[in-house]
Design a protein around this motif. Structure first.
Motif, PDB file in Angstrom:
ATOM      1  N   GLU A  36       0.854  -1.215   0.000  1.00  0.00           N
ATOM      2  CA  GLU A  36       0.000   0.000   0.000  1.00  0.00           C
ATOM      3  C   GLU A  36       0.877   1.248   0.000  1.00  0.00           C
ATOM      4  OE1 GLU A  36      -2.202   3.321   1.024  1.00  0.00           O
ATOM      5  OE2 GLU A  36      -0.899   2.493   2.564  1.00  0.00           O
ATOM      6  N   ASN A  37       1.966   1.172   0.782  1.00  0.00           N
ATOM      7  CA  ASN A  37       2.900   2.307   0.809  1.00  0.00           C
ATOM      8  C   ASN A  37       3.532   2.546  -0.561  1.00  0.00           C
ATOM      9  OD1 ASN A  37       3.465   3.934   3.122  1.00  0.00           O
ATOM     10  ND2 ASN A  37       3.714   2.012   4.217  1.00  0.00           N
ATOM     11  N   TRP A  40       1.023   4.071  -2.879  1.00  0.00           N
ATOM     12  CA  TRP A  40       0.810   5.488  -2.560  1.00  0.00           C
ATOM     13  C   TRP A  40       1.958   6.322  -3.134  1.00  0.00           C
ATOM     14  CZ3 TRP A  40       3.619   9.033   0.376  1.00  0.00           C
ATOM     15  CH2 TRP A  40       2.958  10.234   0.651  1.00  0.00           C
ATOM     16  N   ARG A  41       3.206   5.811  -2.912  1.00  0.00           N
ATOM     17  CA  ARG A  41       4.381   6.546  -3.415  1.00  0.00           C
ATOM     18  C   ARG A  41       4.373   6.610  -4.944  1.00  0.00           C
ATOM     19  NH1 ARG A  41       7.155   4.285   0.886  1.00  0.00           N
ATOM     20  NH2 ARG A  41       7.585   5.880   2.433  1.00  0.00           N
ATOM     21  N   TYR A  52      -7.674   2.511  -6.722  1.00  0.00           N
ATOM     22  CA  TYR A  52      -6.975   2.651  -5.438  1.00  0.00           C
ATOM     23  C   TYR A  52      -7.994   2.701  -4.289  1.00  0.00           C
ATOM     24  CZ  TYR A  52      -3.910   4.549  -1.800  1.00  0.00           C
ATOM     25  OH  TYR A  52      -3.207   4.745  -0.642  1.00  0.00           O
ATOM     26  N   ARG A  63      -8.644  -5.832   7.155  1.00  0.00           N
ATOM     27  CA  ARG A  63      -8.100  -5.434   8.453  1.00  0.00           C
ATOM     28  C   ARG A  63      -9.140  -5.636   9.554  1.00  0.00           C
ATOM     29  NH1 ARG A  63      -5.859  -0.639   6.816  1.00  0.00           N
ATOM     30  NH2 ARG A  63      -7.665   0.455   7.670  1.00  0.00           N
ATOM     31  N   GLU A  64     -10.392  -5.388   9.206  1.00  0.00           N
ATOM     32  CA  GLU A  64     -11.478  -5.617  10.157  1.00  0.00           C
ATOM     33  C   GLU A  64     -11.522  -7.084  10.587  1.00  0.00           C
ATOM     34  OE1 GLU A  64     -14.016  -3.971  11.824  1.00  0.00           O
ATOM     35  OE2 GLU A  64     -12.666  -2.283  11.432  1.00  0.00           O
ATOM     36  N   ILE A  67      -8.644  -7.818  12.781  1.00  0.00           N
ATOM     37  CA  ILE A  67      -8.881  -7.301  14.133  1.00  0.00           C
ATOM     38  C   ILE A  67      -9.808  -8.257  14.899  1.00  0.00           C
ATOM     39  CG2 ILE A  67     -10.095  -5.448  15.384  1.00  0.00           C
ATOM     40  CD1 ILE A  67      -8.881  -3.517  13.267  1.00  0.00           C
ATOM     41  N   ARG A  68     -10.831  -8.728  14.188  1.00  0.00           N
ATOM     42  CA  ARG A  68     -11.774  -9.655  14.845  1.00  0.00           C
ATOM     43  C   ARG A  68     -11.067 -10.912  15.331  1.00  0.00           C
ATOM     44  NH1 ARG A  68     -15.784  -7.910  11.300  1.00  0.00           N
ATOM     45  NH2 ARG A  68     -15.410  -9.590   9.805  1.00  0.00           N
ATOM     46  N   LYS A  70      -7.839 -11.213  15.939  1.00  0.00           N
ATOM     47  CA  LYS A  70      -6.887 -10.867  16.999  1.00  0.00           C
ATOM     48  C   LYS A  70      -7.602 -10.700  18.340  1.00  0.00           C
ATOM     49  CE  LYS A  70      -2.957  -8.415  14.975  1.00  0.00           C
ATOM     50  NZ  LYS A  70      -2.435  -7.060  14.761  1.00  0.00           N
ATOM     51  N   VAL A 147      10.339  28.910 -21.687  1.00  0.00           N
ATOM     52  CA  VAL A 147      10.527  28.782 -20.231  1.00  0.00           C
ATOM     53  C   VAL A 147       9.530  27.750 -19.680  1.00  0.00           C
ATOM     54  CG1 VAL A 147      10.275  29.983 -18.009  1.00  0.00           C
ATOM     55  CG2 VAL A 147      11.468  31.102 -19.899  1.00  0.00           C
ATOM     56  N   ARG A 150      10.464  24.184 -20.635  1.00  0.00           N
ATOM     57  CA  ARG A 150      11.506  23.573 -19.797  1.00  0.00           C
ATOM     58  C   ARG A 150      10.903  23.087 -18.473  1.00  0.00           C
ATOM     59  NH1 ARG A 150      16.998  23.773 -19.757  1.00  0.00           N
ATOM     60  NH2 ARG A 150      16.647  23.708 -21.994  1.00  0.00           N
ATOM     61  N   ASP A 151      10.010  23.884 -17.900  1.00  0.00           N
ATOM     62  CA  ASP A 151       9.333  23.458 -16.665  1.00  0.00           C
ATOM     63  C   ASP A 151       8.551  22.163 -16.909  1.00  0.00           C
ATOM     64  OD1 ASP A 151      10.303  25.656 -15.395  1.00  0.00           O
ATOM     65  OD2 ASP A 151       8.418  26.752 -15.289  1.00  0.00           O
TER      66      ASP A 151
ATOM     67  N   LYS B  53       2.401  10.677   5.478  1.00  0.00           N
ATOM     68  CA  LYS B  53       1.805   9.366   5.149  1.00  0.00           C
ATOM     69  C   LYS B  53       2.149   8.350   6.243  1.00  0.00           C
ATOM     70  CE  LYS B  53       0.663   5.679   2.568  1.00  0.00           C
ATOM     71  NZ  LYS B  53      -0.630   5.101   2.863  1.00  0.00           N
ATOM     72  N   ASP B  57      -0.310   6.250   8.645  1.00  0.00           N
ATOM     73  CA  ASP B  57      -0.227   4.786   8.764  1.00  0.00           C
ATOM     74  C   ASP B  57      -0.101   4.368  10.232  1.00  0.00           C
ATOM     75  OD1 ASP B  57      -0.450   4.571   6.081  1.00  0.00           O
ATOM     76  OD2 ASP B  57       1.663   4.132   5.695  1.00  0.00           O
ATOM     77  N   ASP B  64      -6.197   0.333  14.767  1.00  0.00           N
ATOM     78  CA  ASP B  64      -6.419  -1.122  14.648  1.00  0.00           C
ATOM     79  C   ASP B  64      -6.266  -1.784  16.014  1.00  0.00           C
ATOM     80  OD1 ASP B  64      -6.870  -0.760  12.015  1.00  0.00           O
ATOM     81  OD2 ASP B  64      -5.007  -1.701  11.303  1.00  0.00           O
ATOM     82  N   THR B  68      -8.991  -3.759  18.020  1.00  0.00           N
ATOM     83  CA  THR B  68      -8.741  -5.135  18.461  1.00  0.00           C
ATOM     84  C   THR B  68      -9.081  -5.275  19.941  1.00  0.00           C
ATOM     85  OG1 THR B  68      -6.955  -5.270  16.866  1.00  0.00           O
ATOM     86  CG2 THR B  68      -6.968  -6.957  18.566  1.00  0.00           C
ATOM     87  N   LYS B  71     -12.700  -5.197  20.922  1.00  0.00           N
ATOM     88  CA  LYS B  71     -13.489  -6.406  20.679  1.00  0.00           C
ATOM     89  C   LYS B  71     -13.165  -7.517  21.680  1.00  0.00           C
ATOM     90  CE  LYS B  71     -14.561  -5.871  15.795  1.00  0.00           C
ATOM     91  NZ  LYS B  71     -14.367  -4.432  15.644  1.00  0.00           N
ATOM     92  N   LYS B  72     -12.097  -7.313  22.450  1.00  0.00           N
ATOM     93  CA  LYS B  72     -11.682  -8.352  23.402  1.00  0.00           C
ATOM     94  C   LYS B  72     -12.535  -8.317  24.663  1.00  0.00           C
ATOM     95  CE  LYS B  72      -6.912  -9.293  22.154  1.00  0.00           C
ATOM     96  NZ  LYS B  72      -5.524  -9.176  22.540  1.00  0.00           N
ATOM     97  N   SER B 153       8.727  36.728 -18.266  1.00  0.00           N
ATOM     98  CA  SER B 153       8.539  35.480 -17.503  1.00  0.00           C
ATOM     99  C   SER B 153       9.073  35.627 -16.085  1.00  0.00           C
ATOM    100  CB  SER B 153       9.258  34.316 -18.181  1.00  0.00           C
ATOM    101  OG  SER B 153       8.644  34.018 -19.394  1.00  0.00           O
ATOM    102  N   ALA B 171      11.917  26.452  -9.896  1.00  0.00           N
ATOM    103  CA  ALA B 171      12.085  25.794 -11.202  1.00  0.00           C
ATOM    104  C   ALA B 171      12.078  26.825 -12.328  1.00  0.00           C
ATOM    105  CB  ALA B 171      10.965  24.770 -11.409  1.00  0.00           C
ATOM    106  N   THR B 175      15.209  27.962 -14.896  1.00  0.00           N
ATOM    107  CA  THR B 175      15.091  27.945 -16.347  1.00  0.00           C
ATOM    108  C   THR B 175      15.467  29.307 -16.937  1.00  0.00           C
ATOM    109  OG1 THR B 175      13.318  26.332 -16.187  1.00  0.00           O
ATOM    110  CG2 THR B 175      13.522  27.477 -18.272  1.00  0.00           C
ATOM    111  N   LYS B 179      18.498  30.152 -19.490  1.00  0.00           N
ATOM    112  CA  LYS B 179      18.268  30.728 -20.818  1.00  0.00           C
ATOM    113  C   LYS B 179      18.966  32.082 -20.963  1.00  0.00           C
ATOM    114  CE  LYS B 179      14.454  28.067 -22.370  1.00  0.00           C
ATOM    115  NZ  LYS B 179      15.200  27.354 -23.389  1.00  0.00           N
TER     116      LYS B 179
END
Lengths: 366, 198
Positions: A36-37, A40-41, A52, A63-64, A67-68, A70, A147, A150-151, B53, B57, B64, B68, B71-72, B153, B171, B175, B179
């Protein structure tokens, strides 16, 4: 004996707790996290948002379940179903990864091709600016487009395709502005009626040279040529240079334009500051009438003078004149003895319409 | 029988104690989410996208763990709480780094802008003293027009800086500098062409 049973049961439970293996979380779970990482990257949320989103939803559902499992007592945990789900997700992720790569490749090709088309257009416009000195507004817009180009190249290199569209739009805008400036400069050269008049003027000059057995000079401003005729036959063609606004028809003093029409050499100067010079009878009667009309209409400054001293002279064909026709000194040496006072010099804008050329640009840009 | 009842009540009390006293760490959850939100608002999605990110995560992993445990039967939110506290700390730390990153990007853009300006000025100065003689005048005029486009520009760099688009500004500035330097080189070549002929 009464206590033997609970004690045995207790020992059994402890034995079970110690010896029963806790099923490990399937390795696919961590693999999916890493996947997943990576997705994403790689830009999956941008390049395949719907897929996605589905992938993330599958991941959430799995995952649910995880979890259940676990949350259950260790002896009752069973990750088989979870594992199966994650295997499906990993496969889904692989497909998504391919889709992302494919989308990026496709966008890269698409944007690169658009960029190449723009650069081709720019190259054509730039080539046309070589034909004129009044190219400043055209080249300025081209420089701005370069210009942005080039960008855009950098964004393609960095695979930031989602940022490219506005850049290419901006580039297109600059190129269109350059084209508009070019079209405006060349408008008279795309006018078929105007070109026909120039052609007629040139034909009349050549016919007269043939009929009278005289020498005549024909200057073509757009082609940047000076052609020498003898008895109606072309005997030499030379390159010329013009003024800053050489493609315009001269109207008044200081406009740096080169006049168009039928003139005659009125003086031969063998000791000009520009090597040698042939003075023309600008302004002629037609020029005076046009000048007076322009002044009456107010289309030229009230204090403007009509100007004069229009020559064909040496000094080089790549220098900017103030409206004269410049040639190399060596060329002047060849022309000078061939002509006389009274020789006809016809100056025309062009003998060919630039319509085809400009239409080509529009096709390239479409 | 009486003893059994007493044991049962005691057992139920213990069970109730273990299963109900452990509450979800809602405060820690809210704090961690708020910290991530604050880091995002500060500009983490632009200046530290990978770190953001990772934070999200980590928050997901903590959630999670919360789920977990939720639910225990015997709930233990200690680990989840630790994870959430770490997420919050990491988010706060990330947020603290963002102004520095923005400042660095801004400084880089301003530096690139200065360099682009210097390159334009150099090209302009060279064009002013360039020999407008035979073989160069038309070229010089073309280069002046090209430089005019670059100057127009150049104004876009400031627009990008004003809009906090520091990477875009850098950027474009790079340029323009490149130029303008090409024009300077061409003018130098034109000067050499003329002086060489003399």
């Amino acid at each position: 004996m009464k206590t033997a049973l609970p004690v045995t049961a207790l020992f059994f439970c402890i034995f079970c707790a110690v010896t029963c293996q806790i099923p490990p979380v399937p390795p696919e779970v961590d693999k999916a996290k890493a996947q997943e990482n990576d997705l994403w990257r790689a830009g999956a949320p941008i390049y395949a948002p719907a897929e996605y989103a589905r992938y993330v939803e599958s991941l959430r559902a799995a995952r649910e379940k995880l979890i259940r499992q676990k949350a259950r007592l260790r002896w009752f945990r069973d990750y088989e179903e979870v594992r199966a789900d994650y295997i499906v997700i990993l496969s889904q992720g692989d497909t998504l990864s391919k889709k992302v790569q494919e989308e990026k490749r496709s966008q890269s090709q698409d944007f690169s091709q658009r960029l190449i088309r723009f650069e081709t257009r720019m190259g054509k416009i730039k080539a046309l600016t070589q034909m004129m000195n009044e190219h400043a507004p055209v080249r300025e817009n081209l420089a701005r487009a370069e210009v942005v180009a080039r960008d855009a190249q950098t964004l393609i290199r960095d695979e930031k395709y989602n940022e490219l569209a506005p850049k290419l739009d901006l580039m297109d805008r600059h190129i269109r502005q350059a084209e508009e400036a070019l079209f405006s400069i060349l408008a008279r050269y795309a006018d078929d009626a105007q070109v026909a008049r120039w052609r007629k003027l040139a034909e009349d000059t050549i016919s007269e040279s043939r009929r009278r057995g005289t020498t005549a000079v024909l200057v073509n401003k757009l082609a940047r040529t000076l052609t020498l005729f003898k008895n109606g036959k072309e005997i030499a063609v030379y390159e010329i240079g013009l003024g800053k606004y050489g493609l315009s028809d001269k109207l008044f003093a200081g406009d740096e334009a080169t006049p168009e029409g039928r003139y005659r050499i009125v003086k031969k100067n063998a000791h000009s500051r520009y090597h040698k010079a042939l003075l023309l009878d600008y302004p002629n009667e037609y020029d005076r009438r046009r000048f007076a009309l322009a002044k009456k209409k107010g289309s030229i400054p009230a204090r403007a003078a009509i100007g004069g001293l229009i020559e064909i002279h040496g000094g080089g064909n790549d220098s900017l004149t103030n409206g004269c026709v410049g040639v190399e000194n060596s060329v002047m040496d060849r022309i000078f003895p061939q002509v006389a006072v009274g020789t006809v010099v016809t100056i025309v804008g062009s003998l060919e319409s630039v319509n085809k050329l400009l239409a080509g640009l529009r096709v390239a840009g479409s | 029988m009486k003893k059994f009842s007493q044991f049962l009540v005691l057992g139920l009390f213990v069970v109730a104690l273990f299963s109900s006293c452990a509450k979800q760490p809602t405060e820690a959850i809210d704090a961690a989410k708020a910290a991530i939100e604050a880091a995002t608002k500060e500009g983490a999605s632009v200046y530290a996208a990978d770190d953001l990110k990772k934070l999200n995560d980590d928050l997901q992993a903590a959630m999670d763990e919360v789920n977990t445990q939720g639910k225990k039967f015997f709930k233990k939110f200690g680990t989840a709480k630790e994870m959430l506290v770490k997420v919050q700390a990491d988010a706060d730390a990330l947020k603290a780094t963002i102004p520095g990153k923005i400042e660095a990007a801004k400084n880089a853009a301003l530096q690139a802008q200065t360099e682009a300006k210097a390159a334009i000025d150099e090209a302009k100065a060279l064009l002013e003293k360039a020999p407008m003689g035979k073989g160069t005048k038309a070229d010089i005029m073309a280069m002046k027009a090209d430089l005019g486009g670059l100057e127009t520009s150049f104004a876009e760099i400031q627009t990008a800086i004003d809009g906090a688009d520091y990477f875009g500004a850098s950027a474009t500035a790079a340029t323009i500098k490149e130029k303008a330097m090409v024009i300077s080189d061409q003018v130098k070549a034109a000067i050499e062409k003329v002086t060489g002929k003399r």
